[in-house]
Design a protein around this motif. Structure first.
Motif, PDB file in Angstrom:
ATOM      1  N   LYS A 126       3.818   5.676  -5.573  1.00 47.40           N
ATOM      2  CA  LYS A 126       3.790   5.768  -7.040  1.00 47.40           C
ATOM      3  C   LYS A 126       2.713   6.734  -7.496  1.00 47.40           C
ATOM      4  CE  LYS A 126       5.715   1.288  -8.302  1.00 47.40           C
ATOM      5  NZ  LYS A 126       5.475  -0.014  -8.945  1.00 47.40           N
ATOM      6  N   THR A 127       1.588   6.720  -6.816  1.00 47.36           N
ATOM      7  CA  THR A 127       0.493   7.618  -7.180  1.00 47.36           C
ATOM      8  C   THR A 127       0.871   9.070  -6.906  1.00 47.36           C
ATOM      9  OG1 THR A 127      -1.065   5.843  -6.681  1.00 47.36           O
ATOM     10  CG2 THR A 127      -1.975   8.040  -6.917  1.00 47.36           C
ATOM     11  N   ILE A 128       1.565   9.320  -5.805  1.00 48.13           N
ATOM     12  CA  ILE A 128       2.051  10.677  -5.528  1.00 48.13           C
ATOM     13  C   ILE A 128       2.946  11.123  -6.685  1.00 48.13           C
ATOM     14  CG2 ILE A 128       3.584  12.069  -4.063  1.00 48.13           C
ATOM     15  CD1 ILE A 128       2.553  10.384  -1.662  1.00 48.13           C
ATOM     16  N   ARG A 129       3.862  10.249  -7.099  1.00 48.99           N
ATOM     17  CA  ARG A 129       4.790  10.580  -8.190  1.00 48.99           C
ATOM     18  C   ARG A 129       4.041  10.893  -9.479  1.00 48.99           C
ATOM     19  NH1 ARG A 129       9.840  10.312 -10.130  1.00 48.99           N
ATOM     20  NH2 ARG A 129      10.182   9.463 -12.201  1.00 48.99           N
ATOM     21  N   ILE A 130       3.086  10.064  -9.828  1.00 46.91           N
ATOM     22  CA  ILE A 130       2.318  10.277 -11.062  1.00 46.91           C
ATOM     23  C   ILE A 130       1.607  11.620 -11.017  1.00 46.91           C
ATOM     24  CG2 ILE A 130       0.284   9.491 -12.346  1.00 46.91           C
ATOM     25  CD1 ILE A 130       1.192   6.592 -11.584  1.00 46.91           C
ATOM     26  N   GLN A 188      11.146  11.922  -2.142  1.00 51.64           N
ATOM     27  CA  GLN A 188      11.680  10.748  -2.852  1.00 51.64           C
ATOM     28  C   GLN A 188      11.367   9.469  -2.091  1.00 51.64           C
ATOM     29  OE1 GLN A 188      15.884  11.674  -3.088  1.00 51.64           O
ATOM     30  NE2 GLN A 188      15.719  12.248  -5.254  1.00 51.64           N
ATOM     31  N   LYS A 189      11.577   9.489  -0.782  1.00 52.61           N
ATOM     32  CA  LYS A 189      11.317   8.306   0.041  1.00 52.61           C
ATOM     33  C   LYS A 189       9.837   7.944   0.050  1.00 52.61           C
ATOM     34  CE  LYS A 189      15.349   9.019   2.973  1.00 52.61           C
ATOM     35  NZ  LYS A 189      15.819   9.378   4.319  1.00 52.61           N
ATOM     36  N   TYR A 190       8.967   8.971   0.099  1.00 51.49           N
ATOM     37  CA  TYR A 190       7.525   8.702   0.011  1.00 51.49           C
ATOM     38  C   TYR A 190       7.194   8.043  -1.322  1.00 51.49           C
ATOM     39  CZ  TYR A 190       6.557  11.894   3.984  1.00 51.49           C
ATOM     40  OH  TYR A 190       6.487  12.510   5.212  1.00 51.49           O
ATOM     41  N   GLU A 191       7.732   8.595  -2.411  1.00 49.69           N
ATOM     42  CA  GLU A 191       7.409   8.093  -3.744  1.00 49.69           C
ATOM     43  C   GLU A 191       7.912   6.663  -3.972  1.00 49.69           C
ATOM     44  OE1 GLU A 191       8.686  10.991  -6.647  1.00 49.69           O
ATOM     45  OE2 GLU A 191       7.082  12.386  -6.081  1.00 49.69           O
ATOM     46  N   VAL A 203       0.844  -1.203   0.000  1.00 44.41           N
ATOM     47  CA  VAL A 203       0.000   0.000   0.000  1.00 44.41           C
ATOM     48  C   VAL A 203       0.877   1.250   0.000  1.00 44.41           C
ATOM     49  CG1 VAL A 203      -1.723   1.333   1.287  1.00 44.41           C
ATOM     50  CG2 VAL A 203      -1.945  -1.155   1.109  1.00 44.41           C
ATOM     51  N   ASP A 204       1.963   1.240   0.775  1.00 42.77           N
ATOM     52  CA  ASP A 204       2.875   2.381   0.810  1.00 42.77           C
ATOM     53  C   ASP A 204       3.516   2.598  -0.568  1.00 42.77           C
ATOM     54  OD1 ASP A 204       2.376   2.783   3.529  1.00 42.77           O
ATOM     55  OD2 ASP A 204       3.960   1.382   4.100  1.00 42.77           O
ATOM     56  N   PRO A 228       6.860  -4.656 -17.616  1.00 43.59           N
ATOM     57  CA  PRO A 228       7.559  -3.492 -18.177  1.00 43.59           C
ATOM     58  C   PRO A 228       6.601  -2.347 -18.523  1.00 43.59           C
ATOM     59  CG  PRO A 228       8.453  -5.504 -19.099  1.00 43.59           C
ATOM     60  CD  PRO A 228       7.245  -5.895 -18.282  1.00 43.59           C
ATOM     61  N   SER A 229       5.401  -2.669 -18.995  1.00 39.79           N
ATOM     62  CA  SER A 229       4.459  -1.598 -19.331  1.00 39.79           C
ATOM     63  C   SER A 229       3.970  -0.889 -18.066  1.00 39.79           C
ATOM     64  CB  SER A 229       3.275  -2.129 -20.140  1.00 39.79           C
ATOM     65  OG  SER A 229       2.539  -3.071 -19.399  1.00 39.79           O
ATOM     66  N   GLU A 230       3.788  -1.618 -16.958  1.00 36.59           N
ATOM     67  CA  GLU A 230       3.402  -0.980 -15.694  1.00 36.59           C
ATOM     68  C   GLU A 230       4.529  -0.084 -15.187  1.00 36.59           C
ATOM     69  OE1 GLU A 230       0.352  -4.262 -13.769  1.00 36.59           O
ATOM     70  OE2 GLU A 230       2.504  -4.570 -13.539  1.00 36.59           O
ATOM     71  N   GLU A 231       5.764  -0.540 -15.339  1.00 37.88           N
ATOM     72  CA  GLU A 231       6.910   0.265 -14.926  1.00 37.88           C
ATOM     73  C   GLU A 231       6.990   1.532 -15.767  1.00 37.88           C
ATOM     74  OE1 GLU A 231       9.238   0.124 -12.500  1.00 37.88           O
ATOM     75  OE2 GLU A 231       8.166  -1.578 -11.643  1.00 37.88           O
ATOM     76  N   PHE A 232       6.723   1.410 -17.086  1.00 32.70           N
ATOM     77  CA  PHE A 232       6.779   2.582 -17.959  1.00 32.70           C
ATOM     78  C   PHE A 232       5.710   3.602 -17.579  1.00 32.70           C
ATOM     79  CE2 PHE A 232       5.290   4.931 -21.672  1.00 32.70           C
ATOM     80  CZ  PHE A 232       6.437   5.664 -21.945  1.00 32.70           C
ATOM     81  N   VAL A 233       4.517   3.132 -17.275  1.00 34.37           N
ATOM     82  CA  VAL A 233       3.414   4.043 -16.951  1.00 34.37           C
ATOM     83  C   VAL A 233       3.785   4.960 -15.792  1.00 34.37           C
ATOM     84  CG1 VAL A 233       1.062   4.140 -16.016  1.00 34.37           C
ATOM     85  CG2 VAL A 233       1.585   2.615 -17.920  1.00 34.37           C
ATOM     86  N   VAL A 234       4.501   4.457 -14.807  1.00 32.61           N
ATOM     87  CA  VAL A 234       4.854   5.278 -13.645  1.00 32.61           C
ATOM     88  C   VAL A 234       6.216   5.946 -13.789  1.00 32.61           C
ATOM     89  CG1 VAL A 234       3.374   3.997 -12.066  1.00 32.61           C
ATOM     90  CG2 VAL A 234       5.778   3.348 -12.301  1.00 32.61           C
ATOM     91  N   SER A 235       6.910   5.713 -14.923  1.00 28.31           N
ATOM     92  CA  SER A 235       8.184   6.385 -15.148  1.00 28.31           C
ATOM     93  C   SER A 235       7.930   7.837 -15.525  1.00 28.31           C
ATOM     94  CB  SER A 235       8.965   5.692 -16.272  1.00 28.31           C
ATOM     95  OG  SER A 235       8.357   5.976 -17.528  1.00 28.31           O
TER      96      SER A 235
END
Length: 134
Positions: free
Chosen positions: A14-18, A42-45, A8-9, A86-93
Motif C-alpha cells: 500500500k505504501t508503494i502505491r501511495i 500490481q502484485k507488490y501493491e 507487513v507485505d 472506509p476512511s483508511e480505504e479511501f486514503v490509499v485509493s
C-alpha cells in the motif's frame, strides 16, 4: 490453497502505491524503472507477492524515497488491522492519494482551511438531504 498475504507485505505494498501515485508514476513506468512488469508491480501493491529487500531498495530509488519510509506507521506485530475503515480505504485509493497530494500542494493555509470548510458544508448538505429522503 495459498496463505493470506502477511500484514507487513500488505502495508509495504500500500505504501508503494501511495508513493507511486503521489509522484504521478504509472505501474508500467515504475516496472520499467526497476525491471519488472506492471503486473508484478500490481502484485507488490496488493501484497500478494512479497517484495524482496533488494527490489524494495530499487523501488525506493525509482521513486526517490528513503527505503525506511515503506515501514513508517507499521503496526506492531499482532496488532495489525485486518479490517480497514472506509476512511483508511479511501486514503490509499487513487482518488484519496491524488486528492491529498493536490491539497498538500496548496501553499496558502487560508485557502486550505476554506477548502476543508467547503467539503464539510457539502457533506453536511448531503447528510441532511439523505435524512429528508428517508
Amino acid at each position: 490453497m495459498k496463505d493470506a498475504p502477511h500484514s507487513v507485505d500488505v502495508h509495504v505494498g500500500k505504501t508503494i502505491r501511495i508513493k507511486r501515485l503521489m509522484r504521478k508514476v504509472s505501474q508500467t513506468e515504475l516496472g520499467d524503472r526497476v525491471g519488472v512488469t506492471f503486473q508484478q508491480i500490481q502484485k507488490y501493491e496488493k501484497g500478494s507477492n512479497r517484495v524482496s529487500a533488494s527490489m524494495l531498495v530499487e523501488i525506493a530509488g525509482a521513486l526517490e524515497v528513503d527505503v525506511r519510509s515503506f515501514f513508517e506507521d507499521l503496526a506492531p506485530q499482532g496488532t495489525a488491522n485486518d479490517n480497514p475503515t472506509p476512511s483508511e480505504e479511501f486514503v490509499v485509493s487513487r482518488d484519496g492519494v491524488l486528492l491529498n497530494a493536490a491539497f498538500l500542494s496548496i501553499k496558502n493555509e487560508q485557502v486550505r482551511k476554506k477548502i476543508v470548510k467547503l467539503v464539510q458544508a457539502i457533506a453536511g448538505m448531503e447528510l441532511a438531504e439523505g435524512e429528508a429522503a428517508e
